[in-house]
Design an enzyme around this catalytic site. Structure first.
Site, PDB file in Angstrom:
ATOM      1  N   LYS A 156      -6.154 -18.451 -13.220  1.00 32.49           N
ATOM      2  CA  LYS A 156      -5.567 -19.053 -12.023  1.00 32.49           C
ATOM      3  C   LYS A 156      -5.570 -20.583 -12.105  1.00 32.49           C
ATOM      4  CE  LYS A 156      -6.901 -15.200  -9.034  1.00 32.49           C
ATOM      5  NZ  LYS A 156      -7.783 -14.740  -7.939  1.00 32.49           N
TER       6      LYS A 156
ATOM      7  N   SER B 270      -7.403 -11.573  -3.303  1.00 31.58           N
ATOM      8  CA  SER B 270      -7.629 -12.998  -3.518  1.00 31.58           C
ATOM      9  C   SER B 270      -6.639 -13.887  -2.774  1.00 31.58           C
ATOM     10  CB  SER B 270      -7.568 -13.323  -5.015  1.00 31.58           C
ATOM     11  OG  SER B 270      -6.297 -13.014  -5.545  1.00 31.58           O
TER      12      SER B 270
END
Length: 799
Positions: free
Chosen positions: A746, A703
């Site tokens: 996140k 990511s």
């Protein structure tokens, strides 16, 4: 060993027609030179006749030379028994002059000799070390007087050793006869010393004493101690024998009493066996378990109580009859009450609460439904473990918890077989017996912390426990009969699911619990944490008042976490400060109001900045978002270039997947996939260095791809990234941005870190709706599909 394979040499009769005294040289001289033989485990005294085994080549040569010569040698104890060929510093100074009377050679190159101890001596110096030791010695004569005291000491030593001989069977008859026919005190001491139970050091000290009075003075206390030890050992042995005889006598008497009672018809239903039989009938055992219990009871009747097997069989029957085969608690089907209980104990967690109320509704319609297996996955401190107690209270069931952290033995789940000493059932069966209910709520805590080793894999053993189709007949190794676990409501907790056995993960209904938002933390602190800390520290509500602004300050400047554990600790620290002020010398007024201005004086300066901790004011830097088992984190990536040969350097404890993402990012840049100007760069002559700070913390995953390529683009174009912007997403070689996981964690990390804008992959648009509305209102999001879109949004003017 065959007799014809050995060679027997009678050294004493070696000279035909001569007596031993004639061939033996005189030992009346006080000084002479002798070969020295080291002994590892024996001290030779004058008057001893003892065989010795000689193995080393050096010692065998010494013996051959002695036998060929005057047959005299010095025997000295070694300080360290290990060396076969000891050096002079490894030998004691005092020894015993001895004569070799017989020698026997064996085919394996070893020699046995029979030696006679003659005189004490002291080594003055060594005159030779090869091929064996030779030393100049001084013979020692016994120093004695004709006093009555010396004669009395000799008699006392003789009497004490006779007592030892009476209590011990290890002393030979020859030694006993020799002692009876000896009246000389010096000879008495030399006869007793090698045959009494003394250490080598004590025997060596006795050998070194030429003064007979000193020798007996040292020997008598040692003999007295040995007499006491022998007497105590005899008493213990007699007591044990008497105890066994008493137990056997009581057993026979009990058996006779039982026979008399049977003849008189007086052995009614009060016996222990019949009471156990009634417990088996009343326990409500299934047919298979009842047959096993009856069979084990009949076997128990035949085993005497004094036999160890009796206790094992009795314990097994106790486990069988005390298990809750048919005992259960009545469920509470009040959905509104259950909702109120869950809301009063936990703030948020709407999905979990909704799923539990749904289970209660279905259970009300179908009470034979098998219990589900919910798996609560989330970072630490969000209330996964405490949720189990609330569920049990809402359902009206009993609650039990099994901590799986660090469990590495399969027997912890399935138990041990009864053939092992101290065998017990597994933790599940033990908990069921303790709860006395076959439908409790059981919390299996920290499933992702289960390990495995040579004793088996506990996660594999949990497959049968957690499978609704199999746990109806769960078999524990100790019980060895099926037990129904299908009515148990299992709740499993974990920080993340990656370490969990795939087959086990398939049996779980996963409910993800995200990190708390600042507003949720504030509500939890106000409603739960502050009142609890006040109560735990012995205060009451009128004593202290913590304002909501103070709580918000603690959340913003003193904690940065997914849950509320650290926030709870900080509140506890404030309450302790107030408690000391109220009861200590400082004094204080009630109530003590804690405002934002008081926090720094109590807790010190703020630990975290409200503004971004890493302002990106230079080119070659980008802010990424990462997921960890303990919540989301901000990830700063730095890029640098220098003259080289086109290499890529990666630092920061990166995993293999993240290294591959960096290679993809560089390949995309070198392939001309960027829309920003990077002209004039000779890649084959330039090295690139990508670094992720906090280098001691391992990092991995795809990511960070968009963050890596953005850092490189910022470096090459000379443009900085936009302040307050963070991003996440995987990239491909063609510049596509691919979806990633952990979006909620996140995004919450971005809000905690003071970010204003986030860039998310277009494939994660569906995950944005699951982010709390409070967070969505404070962040601006851009969904991107290509690297070009990322760079247009992320890069600003040239630095």
């Amino acid at each position: 060993m065959l007799l014809d394979e050995t060679k027997m040499i009678d050294v004493v009769g070696a000279v035909e027609g001569s007596e031993p005294s004639e061939v033996s040289p005189s030992v009346s001289d006080t000084s002479r030179t002798l070969p020295i033989l080291g002994l590892s485990d024996i001290v030779i005294f004058p008057g001893m006749n003892v065989p010795l085994l000689v193995e080393s080549g050096q010692s065998i040569r010494l013996v051959d030379d002695v036998v060929a010569g005057d047959r005299l040698l010095g025997l000295v104890l070694q300080k360290d028994p290990a060396p076969q060929n000891p050096t002079p510093d490894q030998l004691w100074t005092f020894g015993c002059l001895a004569r070799v009377s017989k020698m026997l050679k064996f085919p394996d190159n070893t020699v046995r000799i029979l030696v006679d101890g003659m005189r004490r001596f002291e080594i003055k110096r060594y005159s030779q070390t090869t091929p064996y030791l030779m030393a100049e010695i001084e013979l020692l004569a016994d120093v004695a007087d004709d006093s009555i005291e010396l004669e009395a000491m000799g008699r006392n030593a003789k009497k004490a050793f006779e007592q030892i001989c009476e209590m011990s069977q290890t002393v030979s008859d020859e030694v006993k006869v020799g002692l009876l026919n000896t009246e000389v005190p010096g000879k008495i001491a030399d006869l007793i010393a090698p045959h009494a139970n003394l250490s080598l050091e004590d025997r060596q000290k006795l050998l070194e004493l030429a003064d007979i009075k000193e020798r007996l003075t040292r020997l008598l206390p040692l003999l007295g101690r040995e007499v006491q030890l022998q007497a105590l050992g005899s008493k213990i042995q007699k007591d044990v024998a008497d105890s066994m005889s008493k137990s056997q006598r009581e057993f026979y008497l009990r058996e006779q009493l039982k026979a008399i009672q049977r003849e008189l018809g007086e052995d009614g239903g009060a016996s222990d066996m019949e009471a156990l039989s009634k417990q088996i009938e009343a326990a409500g055992l299934p047919e298979d378990a009842r047959k096993v219990a009856k069979k084990e009871l009949e076997r128990l009747r035949q085993i005497p109580p004094m036999v160890a097997e009796h206790t094992i069989a009795r314990n097994y029957l106790d486990w069988l009859v005390e298990m809750p085969w048919s005992r259960s608690t009545e469920d509470r089907f009040d959905l509104q009450l259950a909702s109120r209980i869950l809301d009063s104990h936990h703030c948020g967690l709407d999905k979990v609460k909704e799923r539990l109320v749904e289970f209660l509704a279905v259970l009300k319609l179908n009470q034979k439904m098998k219990g589900p297996v919910l798996c609560l996955v989330g970072p630490p401190g969000v209330g996964k473990t405490s949720l189990g107690k609330s569920v049990a209270e809402a359902l009206g069931r009993k609650f039990g918890r099994v901590a799986l952290g660090g469990v590495r033995d399969e027997a912890e789940i399935r138990g041990h077989r009864r053939t092992y000493v101290g065998a017990l059932p597994g933790r599940i069966i033990q908990l069921m017996r303790r709860l006395q209910s076959n439908n409790p709520v059981i919390l299996l805590d920290e499933l992702d912390k289960v390990g495995s080793d040579v004793k088996g894999d506990p996660a594999a053993a949990l497959l049968e426990v957690l499978d609704p189709e199999q746990n109806k007949s769960f078999s524990d190794h100790y019980l060895d009969v099926p037990f129904d676990l299908s009515r148990v409501f299992f709740i499993v907790t974990a920080n993340w699911l990656d370490p969990v056995y795939p087959a086990l993960r398939d049996r779980l209904e996963v409910l993800e619990i995200p990190s708390y938002t600042p507003r949720e933390k504030s509500r939890i602190a106000t409603r739960y944490l502050v009142p609890r800390q006040i109560l735990e520290h012995g205060l009451s509500k009128p004593d202290i008042r913590v304002s909501s602004r103070t709580v918000d300050l603690l959340i913003r400047d003193y904690t940065r976490e997914a849950g509320v554990r650290q926030l709870d600790r900080e509140i506890g620290a404030i309450v302790r400060k107030v408690a000391r002020r109220l009861v200590g010398q400082e004094g204080g007024t009630r109530p003590a109001v804690v405002g934002p201005s008081d926090v720094e004086a109590m807790l010190g300066v703020a630990r975290f900045q409200h503004e971004p901790e890493h302002p990106l004011t230079q080119s070659g830097m980008a802010m990424g978002l990462a997921w960890t088992p303990v919540g989301g984190e901000l990830l700063v990536i730095e890029a640098a270039r220098m003259a080289g040969t086109g290499k890529l350097l990666l630092t920061g404890s990166l995993g293999d997947v993240m290294k591959e993402s960096a290679q993809i990012a560089l390949s995309h840049v070198r392939g001309g996939g960027l829309e920003v100007s990077v002209s004039g760069i000779e890649f084959e002559k330039t090295d690139f260095h990508l670094h992720v700070p906090s280098g001691a913390v391992p990092k991995d995953g795809p990511s960070a791809g968009v963050t890596l390529v953005t850092a490189l683009a910022s470096l090459l174009s000379g443009k900085a990234t936009r302040p307050g912007l963070a991003m996440t997403g995987e990239i491909s070689l063609r510049g596509r941005v691919l979806p990633v996981g952990g979006i909620k964690e996140k995004v919450l990390a971005a809000l905690r870190g003071g970010m204003k804008v986030v860039l998310l992959p277009g494939g994660n648009r569906k995950d944005w709706s699951e982010v709390p509305a409070e967070v969505r209102s404070k962040l601006k999001v851009h969904f991107v599909s290509t690297v070009a879109e990322v760079l247009r949004l992320a890069l600003i003017k040239e630095v």
